[in-house]
Design a protein around this motif. Structure first.
Motif, PDB file in Angstrom:
ATOM      1  N   PRO A   1      -2.156 -52.498 -12.666  1.00  0.00           N
ATOM      2  CA  PRO A   1      -0.726 -52.599 -12.961  1.00  0.00           C
ATOM      3  C   PRO A   1      -0.038 -53.600 -12.029  1.00  0.00           C
ATOM      4  CG  PRO A   1      -1.420 -50.303 -12.901  1.00  0.00           C
ATOM      5  CD  PRO A   1      -2.567 -51.127 -12.377  1.00  0.00           C
ATOM      6  N   LYS A   2       0.858 -54.390 -12.587  1.00  0.00           N
ATOM      7  CA  LYS A   2       1.554 -55.427 -11.814  1.00  0.00           C
ATOM      8  C   LYS A   2       2.256 -54.859 -10.586  1.00  0.00           C
ATOM      9  CE  LYS A   2       2.382 -58.203 -15.904  1.00  0.00           C
ATOM     10  NZ  LYS A   2       3.366 -58.761 -16.830  1.00  0.00           N
ATOM     11  N   ASN A   3       2.803 -53.654 -10.716  1.00  0.00           N
ATOM     12  CA  ASN A   3       3.567 -53.087  -9.608  1.00  0.00           C
ATOM     13  C   ASN A   3       2.683 -52.638  -8.442  1.00  0.00           C
ATOM     14  OD1 ASN A   3       2.573 -50.910 -11.225  1.00  0.00           O
ATOM     15  ND2 ASN A   3       4.053 -49.543 -10.247  1.00  0.00           N
ATOM     16  N   LEU A   4       1.368 -52.661  -8.606  1.00  0.00           N
ATOM     17  CA  LEU A   4       0.461 -52.277  -7.520  1.00  0.00           C
ATOM     18  C   LEU A   4      -0.156 -53.483  -6.799  1.00  0.00           C
ATOM     19  CD1 LEU A   4      -1.415 -49.236  -9.111  1.00  0.00           C
ATOM     20  CD2 LEU A   4       0.609 -49.239  -7.614  1.00  0.00           C
ATOM     21  N   ARG A   5       0.098 -54.679  -7.278  1.00  0.00           N
ATOM     22  CA  ARG A   5      -0.511 -55.871  -6.674  1.00  0.00           C
ATOM     23  C   ARG A   5      -0.114 -56.060  -5.210  1.00  0.00           C
ATOM     24  NH1 ARG A   5       0.710 -59.896 -11.781  1.00  0.00           N
ATOM     25  NH2 ARG A   5      -0.915 -59.033 -13.149  1.00  0.00           N
ATOM     26  N   GLY A   6       1.089 -55.655  -4.843  1.00  0.00           N
ATOM     27  CA  GLY A   6       1.577 -55.869  -3.485  1.00  0.00           C
ATOM     28  C   GLY A   6       1.602 -54.627  -2.612  1.00  0.00           C
ATOM     29  N   VAL A   7       1.062 -53.533  -3.093  1.00  0.00           N
ATOM     30  CA  VAL A   7       1.074 -52.276  -2.333  1.00  0.00           C
ATOM     31  C   VAL A   7       0.001 -52.304  -1.254  1.00  0.00           C
ATOM     32  CG1 VAL A   7       0.711 -49.776  -2.486  1.00  0.00           C
ATOM     33  CG2 VAL A   7       1.982 -50.978  -4.289  1.00  0.00           C
ATOM     34  N   GLN A   8       0.376 -51.873  -0.059  1.00  0.00           N
ATOM     35  CA  GLN A   8      -0.565 -51.736   1.055  1.00  0.00           C
ATOM     36  C   GLN A   8      -0.731 -50.245   1.335  1.00  0.00           C
ATOM     37  OE1 GLN A   8       1.552 -54.116   3.977  1.00  0.00           O
ATOM     38  NE2 GLN A   8       0.293 -55.894   3.524  1.00  0.00           N
ATOM     39  N   PRO A   9      -1.696 -49.586   0.671  1.00  0.00           N
ATOM     40  CA  PRO A   9      -1.791 -48.128   0.785  1.00  0.00           C
ATOM     41  C   PRO A   9      -2.330 -47.653   2.132  1.00  0.00           C
ATOM     42  CG  PRO A   9      -3.565 -48.962  -0.568  1.00  0.00           C
ATOM     43  CD  PRO A   9      -2.687 -50.136  -0.235  1.00  0.00           C
TER      44      PRO A   9
ATOM     45  N   TYR B   1     -17.610 -58.917  -0.578  1.00  0.00           N
ATOM     46  CA  TYR B   1     -16.991 -58.074   0.449  1.00  0.00           C
ATOM     47  C   TYR B   1     -15.541 -57.756   0.084  1.00  0.00           C
ATOM     48  CZ  TYR B   1     -15.226 -56.684   5.045  1.00  0.00           C
ATOM     49  OH  TYR B   1     -14.634 -56.004   6.073  1.00  0.00           O
ATOM     50  N   HIS B   2     -14.786 -58.788  -0.265  1.00  0.00           N
ATOM     51  CA  HIS B   2     -13.364 -58.591  -0.550  1.00  0.00           C
ATOM     52  C   HIS B   2     -13.125 -57.964  -1.922  1.00  0.00           C
ATOM     53  CE1 HIS B   2     -12.045 -60.117   3.229  1.00  0.00           C
ATOM     54  NE2 HIS B   2     -12.674 -61.262   3.047  1.00  0.00           N
ATOM     55  N   VAL B   3     -13.995 -58.208  -2.885  1.00  0.00           N
ATOM     56  CA  VAL B   3     -13.889 -57.520  -4.169  1.00  0.00           C
ATOM     57  C   VAL B   3     -14.068 -56.015  -3.954  1.00  0.00           C
ATOM     58  CG1 VAL B   3     -15.061 -57.153  -6.390  1.00  0.00           C
ATOM     59  CG2 VAL B   3     -14.450 -59.470  -5.663  1.00  0.00           C
ATOM     60  N   ALA B   4     -14.997 -55.636  -3.096  1.00  0.00           N
ATOM     61  CA  ALA B   4     -15.188 -54.213  -2.784  1.00  0.00           C
ATOM     62  C   ALA B   4     -13.923 -53.633  -2.156  1.00  0.00           C
ATOM     63  CB  ALA B   4     -16.391 -54.036  -1.855  1.00  0.00           C
ATOM     64  N   GLU B   5     -13.264 -54.403  -1.303  1.00  0.00           N
ATOM     65  CA  GLU B   5     -12.006 -53.928  -0.722  1.00  0.00           C
ATOM     66  C   GLU B   5     -10.940 -53.726  -1.797  1.00  0.00           C
ATOM     67  OE1 GLU B   5     -11.509 -55.430   3.771  1.00  0.00           O
ATOM     68  OE2 GLU B   5     -11.499 -57.058   2.294  1.00  0.00           O
ATOM     69  N   ILE B   6     -10.901 -54.620  -2.779  1.00  0.00           N
ATOM     70  CA  ILE B   6      -9.945 -54.474  -3.879  1.00  0.00           C
ATOM     71  C   ILE B   6     -10.197 -53.156  -4.611  1.00  0.00           C
ATOM     72  CG2 ILE B   6      -9.297 -55.382  -6.158  1.00  0.00           C
ATOM     73  CD1 ILE B   6      -9.717 -58.225  -4.910  1.00  0.00           C
ATOM     74  N   ILE B   7     -11.441 -52.854  -4.856  1.00  0.00           N
ATOM     75  CA  ILE B   7     -11.766 -51.605  -5.552  1.00  0.00           C
ATOM     76  C   ILE B   7     -11.381 -50.399  -4.700  1.00  0.00           C
ATOM     77  CG2 ILE B   7     -13.674 -50.199  -6.441  1.00  0.00           C
ATOM     78  CD1 ILE B   7     -14.938 -52.939  -7.324  1.00  0.00           C
ATOM     79  N   ILE B   8     -11.613 -50.471  -3.410  1.00  0.00           N
ATOM     80  CA  ILE B   8     -11.201 -49.374  -2.526  1.00  0.00           C
ATOM     81  C   ILE B   8      -9.686 -49.194  -2.572  1.00  0.00           C
ATOM     82  CG2 ILE B   8     -10.999 -48.669  -0.102  1.00  0.00           C
ATOM     83  CD1 ILE B   8     -13.831 -49.926   0.275  1.00  0.00           C
ATOM     84  N   LEU B   9      -8.935 -50.292  -2.514  1.00  0.00           N
ATOM     85  CA  LEU B   9      -7.478 -50.191  -2.608  1.00  0.00           C
ATOM     86  C   LEU B   9      -7.070 -49.544  -3.929  1.00  0.00           C
ATOM     87  CD1 LEU B   9      -6.148 -53.592  -1.189  1.00  0.00           C
ATOM     88  CD2 LEU B   9      -6.178 -51.369  -0.077  1.00  0.00           C
ATOM     89  N   ARG B  10      -7.713 -49.955  -5.006  1.00  0.00           N
ATOM     90  CA  ARG B  10      -7.390 -49.383  -6.315  1.00  0.00           C
ATOM     91  C   ARG B  10      -7.701 -47.891  -6.347  1.00  0.00           C
ATOM     92  NH1 ARG B  10      -8.469 -52.984 -11.470  1.00  0.00           N
ATOM     93  NH2 ARG B  10      -7.319 -51.179 -12.270  1.00  0.00           N
TER      94      ARG B  10
ATOM     95  N   MET C   1      -5.037 -46.021  -4.629  1.00  0.00           N
ATOM     96  CA  MET C   1      -3.802 -45.989  -5.426  1.00  0.00           C
ATOM     97  C   MET C   1      -3.992 -45.275  -6.765  1.00  0.00           C
ATOM     98  SD  MET C   1      -2.223 -49.812  -4.669  1.00  0.00           S
ATOM     99  CE  MET C   1      -3.656 -50.752  -5.215  1.00  0.00           C
ATOM    100  N   ASN C   2      -5.168 -44.642  -6.937  1.00  0.00           N
ATOM    101  CA  ASN C   2      -5.499 -43.970  -8.206  1.00  0.00           C
ATOM    102  C   ASN C   2      -5.375 -44.897  -9.400  1.00  0.00           C
ATOM    103  OD1 ASN C   2      -6.054 -41.361  -7.076  1.00  0.00           O
ATOM    104  ND2 ASN C   2      -3.841 -41.149  -6.749  1.00  0.00           N
TER     105      ASN C   2
END
Length: 157
Positions: free
Chosen positions: A33-41, A141-150, A153-154
């Motif tokens: 979702p666009k609104n989650l692109r800038g979230v730092q969970p 490495y960074h793609v894995a971080e993206i998945i962790i962030l997602r 954020m559920n």
């Protein structure tokens, strides 16, 4: 190109496109979702946008280094990370993702056309093979971080 060289080039292309053991960037950001692109969970120091933009900048730098002896890398680390947590707009997001894809394809073309083992002019021993492995490793490495962030954020499958 002999069979062993062709096999290596083929495997490098698969690896650069996301490998076979993990997802690539396109899958990692699909449906975000666009609104989650800038979230730092959870007090993490980066957002999905910052990771995507970092991938773009670092991959662009490695591509330019590999093909242009006069290339000057951005200052580390500030030149490799965006300060803003989210993209300015949809066009900025789309342009960043498109450049990642285009630069990756351009690098794959280098892998297919250049001597993988020849030292890159202007470097200190790097080769196209080394840069290919570095791009693949860095992006994974960074793609894995993206998945962790997602996941945090559920927003992951």
């Amino acid at each position: 190109m002999n069979d062993q060289q062709q096999l290596l080039v083929s495997e490098l292309e698969k690896l650069l496109n996301g490998g076979t053991a993990h997802v690539g960037l396109s899958d990692a950001i699909a449906g975000l979702p666009k609104n989650l692109r800038g979230v730092q969970p959870h007090n993490l120091p980066y957002s999905v946008w910052q990771l995507v933009e970092h991938i773009r900048i670092a991959q662009w730098d490695m591509l330019q280094f590999s093909k242009n002896v006069k290339h000057q890398s951005p200052d580390w680390p500030e030149g490799f990370w965006p300060k803003e947590a989210e993209p300015a707009d949809e066009e900025t997001w789309n342009n960043s993702v498109a450049q990642i894809k285009n630069d990756l394809q351009e690098f794959i073309n280098l892998v297919k056309s250049e001597n993988l083992y020849q030292k890159i002019p202007g470097g200190d021993g790097q080769t196209i093979l080394r840069e290919a492995l570095q791009i693949a490793d860095h992006n994974a490495y960074h793609v894995a971080e993206i998945i962790i962030l997602r996941r945090l954020m559920n927003a992951w499958k």
